[in-house]
Design a protein around this motif. Sequence first.
Motif, short mmCIF file in Angstrom:
data_model
loop_
_atom_site.label_atom_id
_atom_site.label_comp_id
_atom_site.label_asym_id
_atom_site.label_seq_id
_atom_site.Cartn_x
_atom_site.Cartn_y
_atom_site.Cartn_z
N ALA A 1 1.23 -0.81 -0.18
CA ALA A 1 -0.31 -0.25 0.04
C ALA A 1 0.92 1.55 0.17
CB ALA A 1 -0.71 0.06 1.27
N ASP A 2 2.12 1.90 0.64
CA ASP A 2 3.01 2.70 1.06
C ASP A 2 3.77 2.70 -0.45
OD1 ASP A 2 1.87 3.06 3.37
OD2 ASP A 2 3.36 2.06 4.30
N ASN A 3 4.84 1.57 -0.90
CA ASN A 3 5.48 1.46 -1.58
C ASN A 3 5.03 0.70 -2.78
OD1 ASN A 3 7.56 2.01 0.07
ND2 ASN A 3 6.63 0.30 1.69
N GLY A 4 3.83 0.10 -3.84
CA GLY A 4 3.53 0.06 -4.78
C GLY A 4 4.19 -1.63 -4.56
N ARG A 5 3.93 -2.27 -5.63
CA ARG A 5 3.56 -3.91 -5.77
C ARG A 5 4.38 -4.75 -7.14
NH1 ARG A 5 -0.91 -8.53 -5.54
NH2 ARG A 5 0.43 -10.39 -7.46
N ASN A 6 5.85 -5.11 -7.06
CA ASN A 6 6.70 -5.64 -8.40
C ASN A 6 5.99 -6.65 -9.10
OD1 ASN A 6 8.48 -3.56 -8.51
ND2 ASN A 6 9.66 -4.38 -5.78
N GLN A 7 6.41 -6.97 -9.47
CA GLN A 7 6.08 -8.54 -10.59
C GLN A 7 5.80 -9.50 -9.63
OE1 GLN A 7 8.80 -7.47 -13.87
NE2 GLN A 7 7.57 -9.07 -14.99
N LYS A 8 6.99 -10.02 -8.48
CA LYS A 8 6.62 -10.95 -8.50
C LYS A 8 7.50 -10.65 -7.39
CE LYS A 8 8.31 -14.54 -10.88
NZ LYS A 8 7.15 -15.38 -10.92
N LEU A 9 7.00 -11.68 -5.96
CA LEU A 9 6.96 -11.40 -4.03
C LEU A 9 8.31 -12.92 -3.83
CD1 LEU A 9 6.94 -10.70 -1.16
CD2 LEU A 9 4.47 -12.82 -1.38
N VAL A 10 9.20 -12.93 -3.67
CA VAL A 10 10.49 -13.65 -3.63
C VAL A 10 10.54 -14.07 -2.10
CG1 VAL A 10 12.36 -14.57 -3.43
CG2 VAL A 10 11.77 -13.12 -5.47
N LEU A 11 10.39 -14.96 -1.99
CA LEU A 11 9.66 -15.70 -0.30
C LEU A 11 11.76 -16.30 -0.09
CD1 LEU A 11 6.11 -16.75 0.37
CD2 LEU A 11 7.33 -14.59 0.88
N SER A 12 12.13 -15.46 1.03
CA SER A 12 13.61 -16.16 1.07
C SER A 12 13.55 -16.98 2.81
CB SER A 12 14.99 -15.81 0.70
OG SER A 12 16.09 -15.51 0.54
N TYR A 13 14.16 -18.06 2.64
CA TYR A 13 14.76 -18.14 3.88
C TYR A 13 16.37 -18.92 4.04
CZ TYR A 13 9.14 -19.49 3.79
OH TYR A 13 7.79 -19.27 4.01
N HIS A 14 15.83 -19.10 5.24
CA HIS A 14 17.38 -19.41 5.58
C HIS A 14 18.11 -21.18 5.42
CE1 HIS A 14 21.45 -20.74 7.55
NE2 HIS A 14 21.86 -19.44 7.78
N GLY A 15 19.21 -21.41 4.29
CA GLY A 15 19.46 -22.84 4.55
C GLY A 15 20.21 -23.67 4.80
N VAL A 16 19.77 -24.41 5.09
CA VAL A 16 20.21 -26.06 5.90
C VAL A 16 20.60 -26.87 4.48
CG1 VAL A 16 18.57 -25.87 7.70
CG2 VAL A 16 18.66 -26.96 5.78
N PRO A 17 21.63 -27.44 4.95
CA PRO A 17 21.58 -28.73 3.89
C PRO A 17 21.37 -29.55 3.27
CG PRO A 17 24.08 -28.81 5.96
CD PRO A 17 22.61 -27.55 6.18
N LEU A 18 20.97 -29.69 2.48
CA LEU A 18 20.46 -31.00 1.68
C LEU A 18 20.12 -31.61 2.61
CD1 LEU A 18 18.21 -31.44 -1.06
CD2 LEU A 18 20.46 -32.32 -2.09
N LYS A 19 21.15 -32.63 2.93
CA LYS A 19 21.12 -34.00 3.82
C LYS A 19 20.57 -34.23 5.09
CE LYS A 19 25.41 -33.39 6.33
NZ LYS A 19 26.68 -33.25 6.83
N TYR A 20 20.27 -32.88 5.45
CA TYR A 20 18.99 -33.43 6.62
C TYR A 20 17.89 -33.34 6.33
CZ TYR A 20 23.05 -30.10 9.08
OH TYR A 20 23.74 -29.63 9.49
N LEU A 21 17.61 -32.68 5.60
CA LEU A 21 16.13 -33.04 4.27
C LEU A 21 16.11 -34.89 4.39
CD1 LEU A 21 13.16 -32.67 2.73
CD2 LEU A 21 14.64 -31.97 1.19
N THR A 22 17.06 -35.14 3.29
CA THR A 22 16.93 -36.43 3.09
C THR A 22 16.61 -37.69 4.36
OG1 THR A 22 19.44 -36.48 2.98
CG2 THR A 22 17.92 -36.22 0.90
N LYS A 23 17.43 -36.94 5.61
CA LYS A 23 17.64 -37.54 6.73
C LYS A 23 16.44 -37.51 7.59
CE LYS A 23 22.50 -37.50 7.04
NZ LYS A 23 24.08 -37.53 8.14
N GLY A 24 15.08 -35.81 7.15
CA GLY A 24 14.37 -36.08 8.15
C GLY A 24 13.81 -35.88 8.05
N ASP A 25 14.44 -34.42 8.49
CA ASP A 25 14.65 -32.88 9.12
C ASP A 25 13.26 -32.45 8.04
OD1 ASP A 25 14.41 -29.66 9.26
OD2 ASP A 25 16.12 -30.21 10.64
N PRO A 26 11.98 -32.13 8.81
CA PRO A 26 11.05 -31.24 8.16
C PRO A 26 11.02 -29.16 7.78
CG PRO A 26 10.96 -30.98 10.55
CD PRO A 26 12.47 -31.66 10.14
N TYR A 27 11.72 -29.18 7.94
CA TYR A 27 12.75 -27.65 7.94
C TYR A 27 11.90 -27.45 6.24
CZ TYR A 27 14.85 -23.50 7.30
OH TYR A 27 14.95 -22.24 7.31
#
Length: 369
Positions: free
Chosen positions: A197-223
């Motif tokens: 409302a204050d700044n206008g809206r751009n073409q796309k919204l990027v939602l950026s999260y802190h990363g973790v190693p891929l192996k954590y996902l494959t070992k069952g981490d739900p992040y």
Amino acid sequence: MQYKGSENFRHNQPERIGVLVTNLGTPDAPTPSALRRYLGEFLSDPRVVELPRPLWWLILHGVILRIRPKRSAAAYASVWQPEGSPLLTHTAKQTEGIQKALKKKYGTDVVVGFAMRYGNPSIARVLDEMQQQGVRKLVVLPLYPQYSASTSASTFDAIAKDFSKRRWLPDLRFISHYPDYPPYIEAMARHIENHWADNGRNQKLVLSYHGVPLKYLTKGDPYHCECHKTSRLLAERLGLAKDDYLTTFQSRFGKEEWLKPYTDETLKSLPGQGVKSIDVFCPGFSSDCLETIEEIDEENREYFMESGGEGFNYITALNATPGHIDALVQLIEDNLQGWQSPNNQPETLVARQKRADEQKQAVYPGRGL
């Protein structure tokens, strides 16, 4: 072994409920020596780096702590505030907001404090302070909406380690995650809508999260799954189509593969795909910090603009905005069920203890309590 007790312990001390808010941590100063201490503690946590300890010790002390502190100190210096690091100041303000809201309803029955998993104020120090104030029931709220073993579980480890040294343990409730908590989703949505409302809206919204190693996902981490769930719910609340937003992962460290797509690589590629303007928001960061201010709003802004981008808006973290405080207070109160004072009246625990003391005095007149 000598277990920790309370100084000047009294059996008639009024019992209180404690709310411990935690976040990752911060160095004490933007200097190489302070960064060396902080990084040494942070990167020594086996929850953060899952490598054999002898090998990692050699890498950490032989290479990383000789090189990285100076570079990290310069980055912290660029965002440092008179009161300290942004993460510290925002967490303090969030805690103050939570404390004020709970005090209106529960008076002095509920004690609120904050601690850092690494650095100061330490979890052990704040738990000591709470124990001295008579906290016998404790709710711990790590400000990590999405669960990861490297964050939420590490905080639990620190609490458990401290408890193993105490004589009297409080009842414990640990809020391990809240990725789909409706008030959290609503707080983010309104925050983003206010920005648009204050700044206008751009073409796309990027939602950026802190990363973790891929192996954590494959070992069952739900992040990874919880990040995408948060993104989906937020996008639905904002009325976004699938092509209107992206979920990415930032802050990777080392040569190992981490969760993809990487934020920096994505931002470099978007202008070539016809996306010339973006808004970036970081749902997993409850407070603005080095990773949002320096990494996203400076470094990744530069990547995008140098690749042909024309518009870049960073949407600040929720920090201590009223909507965020309201969401956190609701989350805490949900986890206080069964622990609240009868009728939720201020001073109830103190008054109850006073009545108990008066009853004892009536039964055993003249005797000390």
